[in-house]
Scaffold this motif. Structure first.
Motif, PDB file in Angstrom:
ATOM      1  N   LYS A 225      -0.751  -0.491 -17.136  1.00 35.87           N
ATOM      2  CA  LYS A 225      -0.358   0.304 -16.310  1.00 35.87           C
ATOM      3  C   LYS A 225      -1.047   0.623 -14.873  1.00 35.87           C
ATOM      4  O   LYS A 225      -0.557   0.597 -13.858  1.00 35.87           O
ATOM      5  CB  LYS A 225       0.090   1.863 -16.919  1.00 35.87           C
ATOM      6  N   ALA A 226      -2.330   0.776 -15.252  1.00 34.65           N
ATOM      7  CA  ALA A 226      -3.272   1.010 -14.129  1.00 34.65           C
ATOM      8  C   ALA A 226      -3.273  -0.154 -13.213  1.00 34.65           C
ATOM      9  O   ALA A 226      -3.592  -0.048 -11.878  1.00 34.65           O
ATOM     10  CB  ALA A 226      -4.747   1.341 -14.797  1.00 34.65           C
ATOM     11  N   ARG A 227      -3.149  -1.309 -13.729  1.00 32.79           N
ATOM     12  CA  ARG A 227      -3.180  -2.536 -12.989  1.00 32.79           C
ATOM     13  C   ARG A 227      -1.772  -2.709 -12.114  1.00 32.79           C
ATOM     14  O   ARG A 227      -1.957  -3.100 -10.968  1.00 32.79           O
ATOM     15  CB  ARG A 227      -3.490  -3.955 -13.889  1.00 32.79           C
ATOM     16  N   SER A 231       0.083  -2.525  -7.293  1.00 27.30           N
ATOM     17  CA  SER A 231       1.020  -3.422  -6.532  1.00 27.30           C
ATOM     18  C   SER A 231       1.467  -2.686  -5.342  1.00 27.30           C
ATOM     19  O   SER A 231       1.254  -1.311  -5.140  1.00 27.30           O
ATOM     20  CB  SER A 231       2.282  -3.420  -7.426  1.00 27.30           C
ATOM     21  N   THR A 232       1.913  -3.403  -4.188  1.00 24.77           N
ATOM     22  CA  THR A 232       2.450  -2.666  -3.045  1.00 24.77           C
ATOM     23  C   THR A 232       3.991  -2.830  -2.977  1.00 24.77           C
ATOM     24  O   THR A 232       4.567  -2.388  -1.877  1.00 24.77           O
ATOM     25  CB  THR A 232       1.664  -3.553  -1.835  1.00 24.77           C
ATOM     26  N   TYR A 233       4.527  -3.525  -3.946  1.00 24.30           N
ATOM     27  CA  TYR A 233       6.226  -3.554  -3.815  1.00 24.30           C
ATOM     28  C   TYR A 233       6.543  -3.184  -5.258  1.00 24.30           C
ATOM     29  O   TYR A 233       6.282  -4.229  -6.160  1.00 24.30           O
ATOM     30  CB  TYR A 233       6.548  -4.675  -3.245  1.00 24.30           C
ATOM     31  N   ILE A 234       7.430  -2.253  -5.589  1.00 28.32           N
ATOM     32  CA  ILE A 234       7.782  -2.039  -6.873  1.00 28.32           C
ATOM     33  C   ILE A 234       9.407  -1.578  -6.884  1.00 28.32           C
ATOM     34  O   ILE A 234       9.803  -1.077  -6.148  1.00 28.32           O
ATOM     35  CB  ILE A 234       7.062  -0.788  -7.432  1.00 28.32           C
ATOM     36  N   GLN A 235      10.004  -2.291  -7.955  1.00 28.69           N
ATOM     37  CA  GLN A 235      11.421  -1.761  -8.031  1.00 28.69           C
ATOM     38  C   GLN A 235      11.543  -0.694  -9.469  1.00 28.69           C
ATOM     39  O   GLN A 235      10.702  -0.880 -10.227  1.00 28.69           O
ATOM     40  CB  GLN A 235      12.248  -2.951  -8.530  1.00 28.69           C
ATOM     41  N   ALA A 236      12.243   0.225  -9.468  1.00 28.79           N
ATOM     42  CA  ALA A 236      12.501   1.079 -10.347  1.00 28.79           C
ATOM     43  C   ALA A 236      13.775   1.356 -10.632  1.00 28.79           C
ATOM     44  O   ALA A 236      15.018   1.389  -9.858  1.00 28.79           O
ATOM     45  CB  ALA A 236      11.921   2.530  -9.713  1.00 28.79           C
ATOM     46  N   LYS A 286       2.293   8.938  -8.686  1.00 24.26           N
ATOM     47  CA  LYS A 286       1.811   9.759  -7.669  1.00 24.26           C
ATOM     48  C   LYS A 286       0.807   8.967  -6.824  1.00 24.26           C
ATOM     49  O   LYS A 286       0.272   9.575  -5.633  1.00 24.26           O
ATOM     50  CB  LYS A 286       1.172  10.965  -8.586  1.00 24.26           C
ATOM     51  N   ASP A 287      -0.014   8.063  -7.463  1.00 26.42           N
ATOM     52  CA  ASP A 287      -1.031   7.269  -6.430  1.00 26.42           C
ATOM     53  C   ASP A 287      -0.500   5.995  -5.816  1.00 26.42           C
ATOM     54  O   ASP A 287      -1.327   5.302  -5.691  1.00 26.42           O
ATOM     55  CB  ASP A 287      -2.230   6.945  -7.555  1.00 26.42           C
ATOM     56  N   PHE A 303      10.681  10.406  -2.708  1.00 25.29           N
ATOM     57  CA  PHE A 303       9.725   9.639  -2.158  1.00 25.29           C
ATOM     58  C   PHE A 303       9.906   9.216  -0.690  1.00 25.29           C
ATOM     59  O   PHE A 303       8.952   8.816  -0.107  1.00 25.29           O
ATOM     60  CB  PHE A 303       9.745   8.331  -2.952  1.00 25.29           C
ATOM     61  N   GLY A 304      11.121   9.579  -0.109  1.00 21.09           N
ATOM     62  CA  GLY A 304      11.228   9.366   1.105  1.00 21.09           C
ATOM     63  C   GLY A 304      10.434  10.408   2.044  1.00 21.09           C
ATOM     64  O   GLY A 304      10.482  10.051   3.334  1.00 21.09           O
ATOM     65  N   ARG A 305      10.108  11.266   1.495  1.00 24.65           N
ATOM     66  CA  ARG A 305       9.150  12.324   2.281  1.00 24.65           C
ATOM     67  C   ARG A 305       7.731  12.052   2.319  1.00 24.65           C
ATOM     68  O   ARG A 305       6.716  12.471   2.856  1.00 24.65           O
ATOM     69  CB  ARG A 305       9.319  13.695   1.939  1.00 24.65           C
ATOM     70  N   ASP A 306       7.463  11.060   1.475  1.00 18.66           N
ATOM     71  CA  ASP A 306       5.893  10.465   1.242  1.00 18.66           C
ATOM     72  C   ASP A 306       5.684   9.224   2.397  1.00 18.66           C
ATOM     73  O   ASP A 306       6.243   8.298   2.377  1.00 18.66           O
ATOM     74  CB  ASP A 306       5.726   9.897  -0.237  1.00 18.66           C
ATOM     75  N   LYS A 307       4.672   9.528   3.352  1.00 28.08           N
ATOM     76  CA  LYS A 307       4.448   8.622   4.263  1.00 28.08           C
ATOM     77  C   LYS A 307       4.010   7.333   3.811  1.00 28.08           C
ATOM     78  O   LYS A 307       3.934   6.140   4.396  1.00 28.08           O
ATOM     79  CB  LYS A 307       3.694   9.299   5.412  1.00 28.08           C
ATOM     80  N   ASP A 308       3.199   7.312   2.721  1.00 29.35           N
ATOM     81  CA  ASP A 308       2.773   6.310   2.204  1.00 29.35           C
ATOM     82  C   ASP A 308       3.999   5.211   1.397  1.00 29.35           C
ATOM     83  O   ASP A 308       3.268   4.197   0.839  1.00 29.35           O
ATOM     84  CB  ASP A 308       1.736   6.532   1.130  1.00 29.35           C
ATOM     85  N   ILE A 309       4.956   5.621   1.278  1.00 30.32           N
ATOM     86  CA  ILE A 309       5.744   4.975   0.403  1.00 30.32           C
ATOM     87  C   ILE A 309       7.090   4.581   1.469  1.00 30.32           C
ATOM     88  O   ILE A 309       7.780   5.661   2.100  1.00 30.32           O
ATOM     89  CB  ILE A 309       6.371   5.650  -0.680  1.00 30.32           C
TER      90      ILE A 309
END
Length: 502
Positions: A225-227, A231-236, A286-287, A303-309
């Protein structure tokens, strides 16, 4: 002649009745669409493939195909039974090994030089193993020696076992876990299958082995999970699972497996949560910093309110809405399906030509962007011409609401047009759910999520999960606290295996 006041009252009353009739028509339309959808779910094809109809050919319309679905009569039946001895006894994980099974003997001498020492005995241990469809017993004999001077006794070192004081080899643990989570065989079916092969393993023993193997694998899962979160691109996505409730005997709780997938590294992570609320993905991600692709579930909007996402949406879900609306407005639905089909043909072209990420982005900017502009104009035009509560109106509103996220896939060649890759990862859970019906506890559900994570990643990386799992379970007991577990992760394990093979 009707008086003016009476005439105006009649006109108002007629308008009111027309409004009531219109409301009933809207409700009737909605109910008809629901019946069609339920009938399609029960009797229709699961395929979402769209084949445009050639209007030059004649079609046959079948009348009277709709039929009501009467509710079956139900009754409650209850009874009392006495618990068997098997149910009352606590589970165990040590198996009595049949003397009829073939033995494979391994002799272990002490590590130090015992020249001139006297052999005074031996220690024997056995464990159940499996190789190429055959059951056998690994018999380990450790010789014991005494110093002639009487100053000490030495014995060959005991091999470490996956289960402390257990007698199941890594090959057996890998076999039952792969059967359960890849071949979708519940424990009781495996018990029956093994009996036909002359091996009697109690279901409670098998469950005990499962728990012990999961505890052994937990540190590797945490590292996995930590590794993954680097990633910089994830599907959920998420899918439900019934979990047995110990508060109310016989009842089940509706929990959820949250699935996360990196299309670039082809890594899968499942995590169990008791509910479908935002807290699950919020804690897991969260990270996380990067691009997150989801369906239209409102739980991801935070997550739309998170500028890092950066949020992306799934064209397959939008397409599905129009496919379901064909019974409501066939002409409009098929018109949209044809336009979306053009987008997928471009994706197929990029895949066939083997384009890299930059070439995929350039192709989309050149060919897909004009189609997307055409689709947006069509959506805005037809939004005002359809009923908001109709299936076609809902499909149009859904797509327009997510439009900025839907078209974002053309900005980066790594992005996928839809979430189908992660839905393929979830499919084994859906199949398994039909066979074993529910998880025994919240803890068991999380352990299942862990095994599904490893099995799903192995599948994506084209690794035989049973081979990987057997090797990892056999090697894990020898790892110490500060050793690098990352060599056992599926991607690194595959690289090492290829190097050894070459």
């Amino acid at each position: 002649m009707i008086p003016r006041e009476e005439y105006e009252m009649m006109v108002a009353e007629n308008a009111k009745l027309l409004g009531v009739v219109k409301d009933f028509e809207t409700k009737l339309l909605s109910l008809q669409q629901q019946v069609q959808q339920y009938a399609r779910m029960i009797f229709g094809s699961r395929s979402e493939r769209f084949i445009p109809i050639d209007k030059s050919q004649m079609s046959i319309e079948l009348e009277g195909t709709e039929s009501p679905f009467p509710q079956p009569l139900t009754e409650t039946i209850s009874y009392t039974r006495k618990k068997t001895d098997t149910e009352q006894k606590p589970g165990h994980s040590r198996l009595e090994l049949s003397p009829d099974l073939p033995r494979e003997v391994k002799i272990i001498e002490p590590e130090q030089d015992v020249t001139g020492w006297k052999k005074i005995g031996e220690e024997v241990s056995e464990c159940l193993a499996r190789r190429k469809g055959t059951w056998y017993v690994k018999r380990t004999i450790r010789y014991k020696y005494a110093n002639p001077s009487g100053e000490g006794v030495v014995i060959g070192p005991m091999p470490l076992m996956p289960i402390h004081k257990g007698n199941a080899d890594a090959s057996v643990l890998s076999f039952i876990l792969t059967n359960k989570f890849t071949n979708h065989l519940p424990w009781y079916r495996q018990v029956q299958m093994f009996k036909r092969e002359g091996i009697t393993i109690a279901e409670s023993t098998m469950v005990g082995w499962f728990k012990a193997a999961c505890k052994l694998l937990e540190p590797l899962y945490d590292l996995h999970k930590a590794r993954f979160l680097l990633s910089t691109y994830i599907q959920a996505d998420e899918t439900p699972i019934k979990v047995q409730s110990h508060d109310v005997p016989g009842a089940t709780h509706k929990g959820y497996f949250w699935a996360y997938f990196d299309p670039v590294t082809k890594t899968v992570v499942f995590e169990y949560r008791p509910g479908r609320g935002q807290v699950g993905p919020m804690e897991f991600l969260k990270d996380f910093h990067g691009s997150l692709q989801t369906d239209g579930y409102a739980g991801y909007d935070v997550f739309g309110r998170d500028k890092d996402i950066i949020l992306l949406s799934c064209f397959a879900h939008a397409r599905r809405k129009f496919d379901e609306a064909k019974g409501n407005d066939k002409e409009r639905s098929e018109e949209m399906l044809k336009m979306i089909q053009k987008l997928y043909l471009i994706e197929q072209k990029a895949k066939t030509l083997g384009h890299d990420f930059d070439a995929i982005r350039d192709l989309r900017q050149k060919d897909s962007l004009p189609i997307l502009i055409e689709i947006e104009a069509w959506l805005k035009k037809n939004l005002v011409e359809t009923l908001p509560k109709s299936s076609i109106g809902g499909a149009i509103a859904y797509t327009l609401t997510l439009w900025p996220r839907l078209i974002r896939y053309i900005e980066d060649g790594r992005y996928q047009i839809d979430n189908n890759l992660i839905e393929n990862s979830i499919r084994p859970i859906a199949i398994g759910r039909k066979n074993y019906l529910f998880a025994g506890s919240h803890e068991a559900a999380q352990w299942a999520a862990m095994i599904y994570s490893f099995m799903g990643t192995c599948k994506q990386l084209q690794i035989d999960p049973s081979v990987w799992l057997e090797d990892v379970i056999e090697r894990l007991p020898y790892f110490k606290r500060n050793d690098d577990l990352s060599v056992l992760l599926p991607d690194n394990w595959k690289k090492d295996s290829q190097l050894l093979g070459s």
